[in-house]
Design a protein around this motif. Structure first.
Motif, PDB file in Angstrom:
ATOM      1  N   ASP A 150       0.962  -1.265  -0.015  1.00 50.12           N
ATOM      2  CA  ASP A 150      -0.060  -0.003   0.007  1.00 50.12           C
ATOM      3  C   ASP A 150       0.799   1.291   0.129  1.00 50.12           C
ATOM      4  OD1 ASP A 150      -2.247  -1.294  -0.036  1.00 50.12           O
ATOM      5  OD2 ASP A 150      -2.630  -1.334   2.297  1.00 50.12           O
ATOM      6  N   ILE A 151       0.475   2.214  -0.773  1.00 51.72           N
ATOM      7  CA  ILE A 151       1.036   3.496  -0.963  1.00 51.72           C
ATOM      8  C   ILE A 151       0.029   4.675  -0.538  1.00 51.72           C
ATOM      9  CG2 ILE A 151       2.460   5.049  -2.324  1.00 51.72           C
ATOM     10  CD1 ILE A 151       3.951   2.769  -1.816  1.00 51.72           C
ATOM     11  N   THR A 152       0.287   5.292   0.427  1.00 54.34           N
ATOM     12  CA  THR A 152      -0.711   6.363   0.451  1.00 54.34           C
ATOM     13  C   THR A 152      -0.142   7.874   0.048  1.00 54.34           C
ATOM     14  OG1 THR A 152      -1.373   5.480   2.752  1.00 54.34           O
ATOM     15  CG2 THR A 152      -1.978   7.887   2.209  1.00 54.34           C
ATOM     16  N   LEU A 153      -1.073   8.472  -0.734  1.00 54.10           N
ATOM     17  CA  LEU A 153      -0.901   9.770  -1.487  1.00 54.10           C
ATOM     18  C   LEU A 153      -1.621  10.697  -0.803  1.00 54.10           C
ATOM     19  CD1 LEU A 153      -1.080   8.216  -4.956  1.00 54.10           C
ATOM     20  CD2 LEU A 153       1.023   8.610  -3.757  1.00 54.10           C
ATOM     21  N   LEU A 154      -1.252  12.253  -1.179  1.00 56.26           N
ATOM     22  CA  LEU A 154      -1.691  13.225  -0.621  1.00 56.26           C
ATOM     23  C   LEU A 154      -3.269  13.412  -1.112  1.00 56.26           C
ATOM     24  CD1 LEU A 154       1.101  15.849  -1.611  1.00 56.26           C
ATOM     25  CD2 LEU A 154       0.404  14.905   0.874  1.00 56.26           C
ATOM     26  N   SER A 155      -4.085  14.161  -0.570  1.00 55.06           N
ATOM     27  CA  SER A 155      -5.462  14.670  -0.758  1.00 55.06           C
ATOM     28  C   SER A 155      -5.052  15.651  -1.757  1.00 55.06           C
ATOM     29  CB  SER A 155      -6.240  15.141   0.630  1.00 55.06           C
ATOM     30  OG  SER A 155      -5.538  16.224   0.971  1.00 55.06           O
ATOM     31  N   GLY A 156      -6.223  15.946  -2.379  1.00 55.38           N
ATOM     32  CA  GLY A 156      -6.218  17.149  -3.421  1.00 55.38           C
ATOM     33  C   GLY A 156      -5.299  18.407  -2.840  1.00 55.38           C
ATOM     34  N   LYS A 157      -6.300  19.016  -1.620  1.00 58.72           N
ATOM     35  CA  LYS A 157      -5.972  19.975  -1.002  1.00 58.72           C
ATOM     36  C   LYS A 157      -4.495  20.042  -0.821  1.00 58.72           C
ATOM     37  CE  LYS A 157      -7.443  22.682   3.055  1.00 58.72           C
ATOM     38  NZ  LYS A 157      -8.169  22.731   4.340  1.00 58.72           N
ATOM     39  N   ASP A 158      -4.157  19.099  -0.007  1.00 60.89           N
ATOM     40  CA  ASP A 158      -2.525  18.963   0.433  1.00 60.89           C
ATOM     41  C   ASP A 158      -1.648  19.013  -0.825  1.00 60.89           C
ATOM     42  OD1 ASP A 158      -3.128  18.840   3.082  1.00 60.89           O
ATOM     43  OD2 ASP A 158      -3.102  17.018   3.110  1.00 60.89           O
ATOM     44  N   LEU A 159      -2.091  18.334  -1.928  1.00 58.95           N
ATOM     45  CA  LEU A 159      -1.394  18.286  -3.245  1.00 58.95           C
ATOM     46  C   LEU A 159      -1.302  19.832  -3.878  1.00 58.95           C
ATOM     47  CD1 LEU A 159       0.060  16.808  -5.728  1.00 58.95           C
ATOM     48  CD2 LEU A 159      -2.153  16.558  -6.594  1.00 58.95           C
ATOM     49  N   LEU A 160      -2.221  20.516  -3.768  1.00 59.29           N
ATOM     50  CA  LEU A 160      -2.231  21.808  -4.277  1.00 59.29           C
ATOM     51  C   LEU A 160      -1.310  22.630  -3.455  1.00 59.29           C
ATOM     52  CD1 LEU A 160      -5.978  22.234  -5.528  1.00 59.29           C
ATOM     53  CD2 LEU A 160      -3.862  21.784  -6.867  1.00 59.29           C
ATOM     54  N   ALA A 161      -1.474  22.605  -2.099  1.00 57.33           N
ATOM     55  CA  ALA A 161      -0.641  23.162  -1.182  1.00 57.33           C
ATOM     56  C   ALA A 161       0.824  23.165  -1.307  1.00 57.33           C
ATOM     57  CB  ALA A 161      -1.181  22.880   0.456  1.00 57.33           C
ATOM     58  N   ALA A 162       1.147  21.752  -1.605  1.00 57.81           N
ATOM     59  CA  ALA A 162       2.631  21.476  -1.887  1.00 57.81           C
ATOM     60  C   ALA A 162       3.073  22.021  -3.331  1.00 57.81           C
ATOM     61  CB  ALA A 162       2.830  19.826  -1.751  1.00 57.81           C
ATOM     62  N   LEU A 163       2.363  21.947  -4.156  1.00 55.39           N
ATOM     63  CA  LEU A 163       2.769  22.598  -5.451  1.00 55.39           C
ATOM     64  C   LEU A 163       2.843  24.263  -5.193  1.00 55.39           C
ATOM     65  CD1 LEU A 163       0.515  20.663  -7.887  1.00 55.39           C
ATOM     66  CD2 LEU A 163       3.131  20.686  -7.796  1.00 55.39           C
ATOM     67  N   ASP A 164       1.920  24.740  -4.437  1.00 56.70           N
ATOM     68  CA  ASP A 164       2.116  26.345  -4.288  1.00 56.70           C
ATOM     69  C   ASP A 164       3.353  26.559  -3.324  1.00 56.70           C
ATOM     70  OD1 ASP A 164       0.314  28.820  -4.466  1.00 56.70           O
ATOM     71  OD2 ASP A 164       0.813  28.789  -2.365  1.00 56.70           O
ATOM     72  N   ALA A 165       3.388  25.845  -2.403  1.00 59.69           N
ATOM     73  CA  ALA A 165       4.677  26.087  -1.719  1.00 59.69           C
ATOM     74  C   ALA A 165       5.898  26.002  -2.636  1.00 59.69           C
ATOM     75  CB  ALA A 165       4.715  25.128  -0.448  1.00 59.69           C
ATOM     76  N   GLY A 166       5.903  25.236  -3.593  1.00 57.28           N
ATOM     77  CA  GLY A 166       7.052  24.870  -4.367  1.00 57.28           C
ATOM     78  C   GLY A 166       7.184  25.717  -5.589  1.00 57.28           C
ATOM     79  N   GLY A 167       6.329  26.687  -5.598  1.00 56.50           N
ATOM     80  CA  GLY A 167       6.347  27.890  -6.556  1.00 56.50           C
ATOM     81  C   GLY A 167       5.382  27.773  -7.758  1.00 56.50           C
ATOM     82  N   TYR A 168       4.302  26.820  -7.954  1.00 56.18           N
ATOM     83  CA  TYR A 168       3.619  26.617  -8.839  1.00 56.18           C
ATOM     84  C   TYR A 168       2.146  26.700  -8.514  1.00 56.18           C
ATOM     85  CZ  TYR A 168       7.758  23.766 -10.009  1.00 56.18           C
ATOM     86  OH  TYR A 168       9.042  23.484 -10.676  1.00 56.18           O
ATOM     87  N   SER A 169       1.543  27.798  -9.225  1.00 53.80           N
ATOM     88  CA  SER A 169       0.133  28.160  -8.984  1.00 53.80           C
ATOM     89  C   SER A 169      -0.696  27.437  -9.659  1.00 53.80           C
ATOM     90  CB  SER A 169      -0.023  29.601  -9.350  1.00 53.80           C
ATOM     91  OG  SER A 169       0.089  29.976 -10.712  1.00 53.80           O
ATOM     92  N   ASN A 170      -1.938  27.328  -9.634  1.00 53.77           N
ATOM     93  CA  ASN A 170      -2.889  26.847 -10.405  1.00 53.77           C
ATOM     94  C   ASN A 170      -3.024  26.954 -11.850  1.00 53.77           C
ATOM     95  OD1 ASN A 170      -3.794  25.562  -7.775  1.00 53.77           O
ATOM     96  ND2 ASN A 170      -5.902  26.002  -8.175  1.00 53.77           N
ATOM     97  N   GLN A 171      -2.819  28.447 -11.995  1.00 49.69           N
ATOM     98  CA  GLN A 171      -2.679  28.805 -13.241  1.00 49.69           C
ATOM     99  C   GLN A 171      -1.552  28.492 -14.207  1.00 49.69           C
ATOM    100  OE1 GLN A 171      -5.342  30.340 -14.476  1.00 49.69           O
ATOM    101  NE2 GLN A 171      -6.086  30.106 -12.557  1.00 49.69           N
ATOM    102  N   GLU A 172      -0.446  28.024 -13.711  1.00 44.98           N
ATOM    103  CA  GLU A 172       0.534  27.299 -14.441  1.00 44.98           C
ATOM    104  C   GLU A 172       0.184  25.711 -14.582  1.00 44.98           C
ATOM    105  OE1 GLU A 172       4.786  28.736 -13.045  1.00 44.98           O
ATOM    106  OE2 GLU A 172       3.481  28.955 -11.246  1.00 44.98           O
ATOM    107  N   ILE A 173      -0.249  25.106 -13.763  1.00 47.15           N
ATOM    108  CA  ILE A 173      -0.508  23.428 -13.751  1.00 47.15           C
ATOM    109  C   ILE A 173      -1.729  23.386 -14.820  1.00 47.15           C
ATOM    110  CG2 ILE A 173      -1.316  21.638 -12.685  1.00 47.15           C
ATOM    111  CD1 ILE A 173      -0.758  23.149 -10.074  1.00 47.15           C
ATOM    112  N   ILE A 198       8.985  19.185  -6.866  1.00 50.19           N
ATOM    113  CA  ILE A 198       9.261  20.136  -6.007  1.00 50.19           C
ATOM    114  C   ILE A 198      10.156  19.074  -4.872  1.00 50.19           C
ATOM    115  CG2 ILE A 198       7.073  21.000  -6.002  1.00 50.19           C
ATOM    116  CD1 ILE A 198       6.227  19.155  -3.695  1.00 50.19           C
ATOM    117  N   GLY A 199      10.728  18.257  -5.280  1.00 47.47           N
ATOM    118  CA  GLY A 199      11.432  17.308  -4.507  1.00 47.47           C
ATOM    119  C   GLY A 199      10.891  16.545  -3.314  1.00 47.47           C
ATOM    120  N   GLY A 200      11.245  15.605  -2.716  1.00 44.37           N
ATOM    121  CA  GLY A 200      10.580  15.006  -1.921  1.00 44.37           C
ATOM    122  C   GLY A 200      10.959  13.404  -1.778  1.00 44.37           C
ATOM    123  N   THR A 201      10.019  12.440  -1.069  1.00 41.56           N
ATOM    124  CA  THR A 201      10.591  10.983  -1.132  1.00 41.56           C
ATOM    125  C   THR A 201       9.379  10.143  -2.005  1.00 41.56           C
ATOM    126  OG1 THR A 201       9.067  10.721   0.680  1.00 41.56           O
ATOM    127  CG2 THR A 201      11.356  11.203   1.145  1.00 41.56           C
TER     128      THR A 201
END
Length: 438
Positions: free
Chosen positions: A363-386, A426-429
């Protein structure tokens, strides 16, 4: 009257069983250091041949249920096959009209409550969906759609939407269509996840409301023999030149060249075509399907994944369990360049999977949508770039044995036309929902 079993026959049978068990263990346990060379990958021909059907390749991949307050989504292959079968019974009439919506109007139409939405992986020309219509007018053949919407008002038409142009095509629908589609939700709610909408660069899409758990899969790798591709891609094999090296299997004649990377299994093919006929986009795409349907032996679902009008490249993608395959090397992508109705360039992976090793799943657990978008935003990627976000499998060959492939579930994001896993942006594991908060 009982027959006595021969001691010699019994001994022979036990010996054969022992040899079979030994070879099976050996295959799965012996590491390899030679990559995916021709001599070390299981080579199969006839049992991997898979003739694809156009109605299965140009088919929807998701269904979304909009209730009064919540949204539910499924990518179940079985449910989506039923959806495609229902629509393929010529359920729509002809196109009644077309309107161009503003962005706000378009988004409001998609997010209206109490309706059912059907999504394709990419924009599909209506001619490739003509089986859905009783009488599709020819002047609409080259128009493309990304999604279909049926609201709860039976008297309303079916809406066919184009995310890029914001065009909305209206088509007549029969009175009995919505109910069987709704029953695919009512009878199998466990196959749906609750999702929330988000606005990307291109259009409204959906992400899970909660963290999601999927299994990492392990498969045995198989591939057809090189002669299989040679016979299909060369009209005359008598004068072929062998240009092979330690890295590549390579053959050519006066107008074409084939190479297969021994390490990755990637096939590349080029054919020189002169004075190609100009054809409409829908016909070019349809002809590309007829070129690839016997070549790519993927036996799991395989979907049309886009057309580049600037280059005339057509794309298809491999799927497993309803989810697309990606990778640092994009092993899931099949790319065809067409010149008129003729194939001139082709790239895809020759290796395929058929035999799962179920005892190796995890089993692999992945981020919820809200946390995924927050991680991308923190990495410098806005919704309008995605451009797009997809939950899919990362294809990697096992370090344990080159006869095994790992399919690891990950979030994949498309930015500037490039698909990469979240950890590449954004880097990570490898496990995205870990203690780091990613």
């Amino acid at each position: 009257m009982k027959h006595k079993e021969s001691p010699m026959l019994s001994a022979l049978l036990y010996t054969l069983v022992a040899i079979s068990l030994f070879l099976t263990v050996r295959i799965l346990s012996t590491p390899s250091t030679v990559g995916l060379g021709q001599s070390s990958t299981t080579s199969v021909s006839a049992n991997l041949t898979n003739t694809k059907k156009i109605e299965d390749v140009f088919a929807p991949i998701r269904m979304i249920i909009h209730t009064d307050k919540r949204i539910y989504l499924t990518q179940s292959p079985e449910i989506m096959q039923s959806v495609n079968d229902l629509l393929s019974e010529s359920v729509f009439g002809g196109i009644e009209g077309v309107s161009t919506y503003s962005q706000a109007e378009y988004d409001a139409l998609i997010l209206s409550p109490t309706q059912l939405e059907i999504r394709f992986a990419e924009e599909v020309p209506l001619e490739l969906l003509s089986r859905y219509f009783t009488n599709l007018q020819e002047n609409y053949y080259d128009e493309g759609i990304d999604r279909i919407i049926l609201n709860s008002k039976e008297e309303d038409p079916v809406y066919l939407l184009n995310d890029e142009t914001k065009q909305v095509f209206a088509a007549t629908r029969p009175d009995n269509l919505l109910q069987p589609l709704a029953e695919l939700y009512e009878g199998q709610k466990e196959a749906y996840m609750e999702v929330e909408s988000y606005e990307s660069e291109s259009a409204i899409s959906y992400l899970p409301s909660e963290a999601i758990t999927m299994q990492k899969l392990v498969y045995l790798v198989e591939k057809p023999s090189n002669s299989y591709f040679i016979d299909l891609l060369f009209d005359d094999t008598t004068d072929l030149k062998d240009n092979g090296s330690d890295a590549f299997v390579s053959y050519s004649d006066n107008i074409s060249e084939l190479s297969i990377d021994k390490e990755t299994g990637q096939l590349s093919y080029y054919r020189n075509i002169l004075d190609a006929e100009e054809v409409p986009d829908y016909r070019l795409i349809r002809d590309s399907f007829h070129e690839i349907k016997m070549l790519d032996n993927w036996t799991n679902p395989f979907y049309f994944y886009g057309f580049d009008k600037g280059t005339d490249n057509v794309y298809y993608r491999r799927y497993v369990n309803g989810y697309p395959i990606f990778g640092e090397v994009d092993y899931g992508l099949t790319q065809i360049h067409m010149s008129g109705s003729s194939l001139t360039e082709l790239q895809f992976l020759t290796q395929v999977i058929q035999t799962p090793l179920t005892d190796r799943r995890e089993d692999i657990t992945l981020l919820s949508g809200k946390d995924l978008l927050a991680a991308l935003d923190a990495g410098g990627y806005s919704n309008q770039e995605i451009q797009m976000i997809a939950l899919g499998y990362d294809w990697t060959f096992s370090e344990e044995s080159n006869r095994l492939v790992n399919l690891t579930p990950k979030w994949f994001i498309q930015i500037d036309g490039a698909w990469k896993a979240l950890d590449q942006w954004i880097g990570g594991t490898e496990t995205e929902a870990d203690d780091s908060g990613l």
